[in-house]
Design an enzyme around this catalytic site. Structure first.
Site, PDB file in Angstrom:
ATOM      1  N   ASP A   1       0.822  -1.046  -0.010  1.00 51.89           N
ATOM      2  CA  ASP A   1      -0.156  -0.109   0.111  1.00 51.89           C
ATOM      3  C   ASP A   1       0.965   1.465  -0.155  1.00 51.89           C
ATOM      4  O   ASP A   1       2.158   1.201   0.625  1.00 51.89           O
ATOM      5  CB  ASP A   1      -1.038   0.011   1.229  1.00 51.89           C
ATOM      6  CG  ASP A   1      -2.020  -1.060   1.111  1.00 51.89           C
ATOM      7  OD1 ASP A   1      -2.117  -1.753   0.225  1.00 51.89           O
ATOM      8  OD2 ASP A   1      -2.797  -0.852   1.979  1.00 51.89           O
ATOM      9  N   ASP A   2       0.122   2.010  -0.399  1.00 49.03           N
ATOM     10  CA  ASP A   2       0.594   3.857  -0.421  1.00 49.03           C
ATOM     11  C   ASP A   2       1.905   4.134  -1.330  1.00 49.03           C
ATOM     12  O   ASP A   2       2.188   5.176  -1.126  1.00 49.03           O
ATOM     13  CB  ASP A   2       1.300   3.941   1.048  1.00 49.03           C
ATOM     14  CG  ASP A   2       0.044   3.605   2.325  1.00 49.03           C
ATOM     15  OD1 ASP A   2      -1.230   3.657   1.991  1.00 49.03           O
ATOM     16  OD2 ASP A   2       0.470   3.540   3.397  1.00 49.03           O
TER      17      ASP A   2
ATOM     18  N   HIS B   1      -5.920   3.001  -4.443  1.00 54.11           N
ATOM     19  CA  HIS B   1      -5.712   3.322  -3.178  1.00 54.11           C
ATOM     20  C   HIS B   1      -6.275   4.813  -2.672  1.00 54.11           C
ATOM     21  O   HIS B   1      -5.722   5.480  -1.848  1.00 54.11           O
ATOM     22  CB  HIS B   1      -4.469   3.008  -2.527  1.00 54.11           C
ATOM     23  CG  HIS B   1      -4.457   2.902  -0.983  1.00 54.11           C
ATOM     24  ND1 HIS B   1      -5.302   1.948  -0.240  1.00 54.11           N
ATOM     25  CD2 HIS B   1      -3.433   2.947  -0.122  1.00 54.11           C
ATOM     26  CE1 HIS B   1      -5.113   1.803   0.927  1.00 54.11           C
ATOM     27  NE2 HIS B   1      -3.869   2.574   1.235  1.00 54.11           N
TER      28      HIS B   1
ATOM     29  N   HIS C   1      -5.355   9.762  -0.090  1.00 53.42           N
ATOM     30  CA  HIS C   1      -5.467   8.867   1.040  1.00 53.42           C
ATOM     31  C   HIS C   1      -6.151   9.282   2.214  1.00 53.42           C
ATOM     32  O   HIS C   1      -5.903   9.158   3.210  1.00 53.42           O
ATOM     33  CB  HIS C   1      -4.017   8.478   1.654  1.00 53.42           C
ATOM     34  CG  HIS C   1      -3.823   7.287   2.279  1.00 53.42           C
ATOM     35  ND1 HIS C   1      -3.984   7.235   3.781  1.00 53.42           N
ATOM     36  CD2 HIS C   1      -3.603   6.075   2.088  1.00 53.42           C
ATOM     37  CE1 HIS C   1      -3.840   6.026   4.170  1.00 53.42           C
ATOM     38  NE2 HIS C   1      -3.355   5.366   3.097  1.00 53.42           N
TER      39      HIS C   1
ATOM     40  N   HIS D   1       3.572  -2.592   3.120  1.00 57.28           N
ATOM     41  CA  HIS D   1       3.702  -1.113   2.696  1.00 57.28           C
ATOM     42  C   HIS D   1       4.754  -0.902   1.871  1.00 57.28           C
ATOM     43  O   HIS D   1       6.029  -1.375   2.236  1.00 57.28           O
ATOM     44  CB  HIS D   1       3.455  -0.072   3.654  1.00 57.28           C
ATOM     45  CG  HIS D   1       2.140  -0.430   4.721  1.00 57.28           C
ATOM     46  ND1 HIS D   1       2.033  -1.422   5.474  1.00 57.28           N
ATOM     47  CD2 HIS D   1       1.133   0.346   4.367  1.00 57.28           C
ATOM     48  CE1 HIS D   1       0.623  -0.975   5.930  1.00 57.28           C
ATOM     49  NE2 HIS D   1       0.132  -0.117   5.400  1.00 57.28           N
TER      50      HIS D   1
END
Length: 736
Positions: A96-97, A147, A151, A248
């Protein structure tokens, strides 16, 4: 017919007058583009429109039981709700991210090393900034999921904001890799069992927009950085079950994640696990769809704009650092060298040269063009001079009776020389040709001298190496706000500078309001030139290149009428800025020459270019970043930094006022000057650059005078027996 034609001509003329001139439009467009680029960068760095709120947990009684007890793949695209899990011995690694420029490449390298695939849930902000990494993910067979763009916690957002987050995320993905994806992972999500009454409606809505929601059932908790072994334990499923593992590749230091992944992959492969993309693990068709046509070009345009803003703002940050260094270097040099200068010239035993005090008569040249409102005050102030002088007023084709006013005064030792309008340099050369004495003082027709000014101005000629002397020009009409701002500028910016340049022996400009020259020095450099609009800077540079010293006489004070309107101030500074650039360009060969010319070229020219052209041009970056920081950044730190710079400027200004024995009360307007007055000077300089780069020609612009500066402080009033002090000077030494 003739009447209608005339009206059409007048109408078209009126339209032309209403157009915004290009020299005003271009600086405005550049400043707007600069701010737009900065805001775009702030947008993709989550400084603008970012929402960092996180919703608190809620009840889950409205969440379907099959979701709470189901797998990490939740499909609400159709009427019903489908919850799925991956097969045994199948593992889907998700990151993620990202993408992150440091950690994502390392993770991709580890995956490639162990022949494993993963799903990267990218944010639009990071994908826009690092599109090459997104393309690498796709090229190496990994799957991409959304995603959101910024955020945010979607349970706190409206449907309109959710749609925007998804569409911007897809736009960035299309621009980076030419695809769109149907996989989605909500920020701050966990396992399916953690779904509650606040997050479930979002999942339903996401499904109605065509997306499959992916959560996880094995959280490595690498965001806590618990250690490599703990990350591996958290990511390992129990009993050979399949799992979607959460990791991540951005959001902080991910070195533990990289190390853990390099150990985790071979360990789990030895246990029979396969690391596949999500759709392959589910036996479904690819989540990727190629993007073509307008949607593809919109994405590419978006990514290109973001890349441009990143590069431009990076250059701006470097420029800001440069201007910061230049500002502090300039302040430091001014303070240090002005102290040295003041101590040197104020010593009781200080002498300018081997000769005694200069008492020989001086020719004072006053070029005048339509100075009817000021010329009487100027001439009468000269008649109060304590030094023997002759006054030559060169009337440069005035149409307002300037010459008649001077002749009507019938003052001794005052002559009027008339010529057709040919410009200030020609008028000064005419005056030099008519001057009787070897020392020549030049002043403007709107300036008044103190009785001691001429005497103080010529004393440095006791040193035979001195070819010219710069006096202390001061603002006479400083009671208005604009006048007060210019007063601060003159005292701090000009006279502190002149002290610094005097010590460094590279004085760039002898002010036209108060300067003195040796006739022999003027003749050697060819007199005043009309090659530039800054003839005072031009002649000063020529003096240096010819080997003459140019010094600053602080007590030779002259009081000049500064522009009282913004339009007049603009015209004056535009001419000064453009003329300075012309002079620098004219004398550019001094940089490569030898002797005195080379010394000035390699010391004076860089300083003049940096402090008078480059630094002021880059200085708007301070205010652009200040405005951005106030609106979108850390407001407290921004204000603190600005106040710090203002405090340094205030210290320099206070010291300059103390050196010039000026009242400190005018410094009250310093903060306002920094906010308003400097901006005008920036735009003027930018306009001058544009004029120079586009090859434009700027004509001489005559400023309107009001005659408000009647006499120098402490001097004779303009109507009070002005000839008496001049007569006393004549008694000491006859003047022609």
């Amino acid at each position: 017919m003739a009447s209608r034609s005339s009206r059409r001509t007048k109408a078209s003329g009126a339209v032309r007058r209403r157009r915004l001139p290009m020299r005003y439009l271009l600086p405005s467009l550049i400043l707007v583009a600069l701010m737009a680029m900065l805001m775009l960068r702030g947008f993709v760095h989550s400084e603008i429109l970012a929402d960092y709120r996180i919703n608190s947990p809620a009840a889950s009684d409205r969440v379907p039981e099959e979701v709470l007890k189901g797998g990490p793949v939740i499909d609400t695209r159709r009427d019903g709700t489908e919850s799925r899990d991956v097969l045994e011995r199948r593992m889907v690694l998700t990151f993620d991210d990202g993408p992150h420029p440091e950690w994502t490449p390392q993770i991709l390298d580890v995956l490639k090393k162990h022949d494993a695939h993963a799903v990267f849930f990218i944010t639009g902000t990071m994908a826009s900034r690092y599109p090459d990494l997104v393309q690498r993910m796709v090229d190496e067979g990994h799957e991409i999921g959304l995603h959101t763009f910024n955020h945010p916690d979607l349970s706190l957002q409206s449907k309109r904001r959710i749609d925007w987050e998804l569409s911007q995320n897809q736009l960035a993905l299309a621009g980076a890799a030419g695809i769109r994806s149907s996989l989605f992972r909500p920020p701050y999500s966990s396992s399916a069992g953690a779904m509650d009454n606040k997050t479930w409606p979002v999942t339903e809505y996401i499904g109605s927009q065509g997306y499959i929601t992916i959560v996880n059932n094995a959280d490595s908790e690498d965001w806590r950085r618990p250690g490599v072994d703990e990350i591996i334990r958290n990511a390992t499923p129990k009993g050979g079950k399949g799992a979607i593992v959460l990791m991540h590749d951005s959001g902080g230091d991910r070195s533990q994640t990289v190390t853990a992944l390099d150990k985790f992959l071979p360990q789990m492969k030895d246990k029979g696990y396969r690391f596949e993309n999500l759709t392959k693990a589910l036996g479904a068709q690819s989540a990727h769809t190629k993007v073509t046509g307008l949607e593809l070009w919109k994405g590419k345009a978006w990514v290109y704009a973001v890349q441009a803003s990143e590069k431009i703002t990076s250059v701006l940050v470097v420029g800001l650092a440069i201007i910061g260094v230049l500002v502090f270097v300039r302040f430091g040099l001014m303070l240090l060298l002005s102290v040295v200068h003041a101590r040197r010239v104020r010593r009781k035993d200080f002498r300018w040269g081997p000769r005694g005090p200069i008492t020989e008569p001086v020719s004072v040249l006053v070029p005048a063009y339509n100075e009817a409102k000021c010329i009487e005050n100027t001439v009468r102030s000269l008649m109060a001079s304590e030094h023997p002088i002759e006054v030559i007023v060169i009337d440069d084709g005035s149409s307002d009776g300037t010459a008649r006013i001077v002749e009507g005064l019938r003052l001794p030792n005052v002559r009027v020389v008339r010529q057709l309008n040919a410009g200030k340099p020609a008028a000064l050369n005419r005056g030099i040709a008519n001057a009787r004495y070897d020392l020549i003082v030049m002043m403007d027709g709107d300036t008044v001298f103190e009785p001691a000014t001429v005497g103080e101005l010529v004393q440095p000629f006791a040193d035979p190496s001195v070819g010219a002397v710069a006096g202390n020009a001061k603002v006479g009409n400083k009671d208005s706000l604009i006048g007060a701002w210019q007063h601060i500028e003159y005292v701090m910016g000009f006279n502190l500078d002149r002290r610094m340049y005097d010590i460094l022996n590279c004085m760039p400009t002898i002010p036209g309001a108060v300067g003195a020259f040796r006739r022999s020095a003027l003749e050697r450099v060819g007199g005043m030139s009309d090659d530039t609009l800054a003839e005072d800077t031009d002649i000063t540079m020529a003096m240096h290149r010819d080997g003459w010293r140019v010094v600053y006489a602080e007590n030779a004070r002259a009081w000049t009428e500064a522009p009282e309107s913004v339009q007049q101030l603009w015209s004056q500074r535009y001419r000064w800025s453009y003329g300075t650039m012309q002079a620098i360009w004219k004398h550019r060969r001094s940089i490569i020459e030898k002797g005195p010319s080379g010394r000035f070229g390699r010391v004076g020219m860089p300083l003049v270019s940096l402090f008078m052209v480059v630094a002021p041009l880059l200085a708007p970056l301070i205010d652009v970043f200040l405005l951005y920081g106030l609106v979108f950044g850390p407001t407290g730190k921004t204000i603190g930094a600005w106040l710090g710079v203002l405090a340094i400027q205030a210290v320099c200004a206070a010291y300059a006022f103390r050196l010039d024995r000026e009242r400190m009360t005018h410094l009250i307007s310093l903060p306002l000057q920094q906010l308003l007055y400097r901006q005008l000077m920036y735009v003027v300089l930018l306009q001058s650059w544009i004029t120079a780069l586009t090859g434009g020609r700027l004509r001489w612009q005559k400023l309107r005078r009001t005659g408000v500066v009647g006499s120098a402080p402490g001097g004779s009033a303009p109507g009070a027996v002005p000839g008496q002090r001049a007569a006393r000077g004549d008694e000491r030494r006859p003047v022609g």
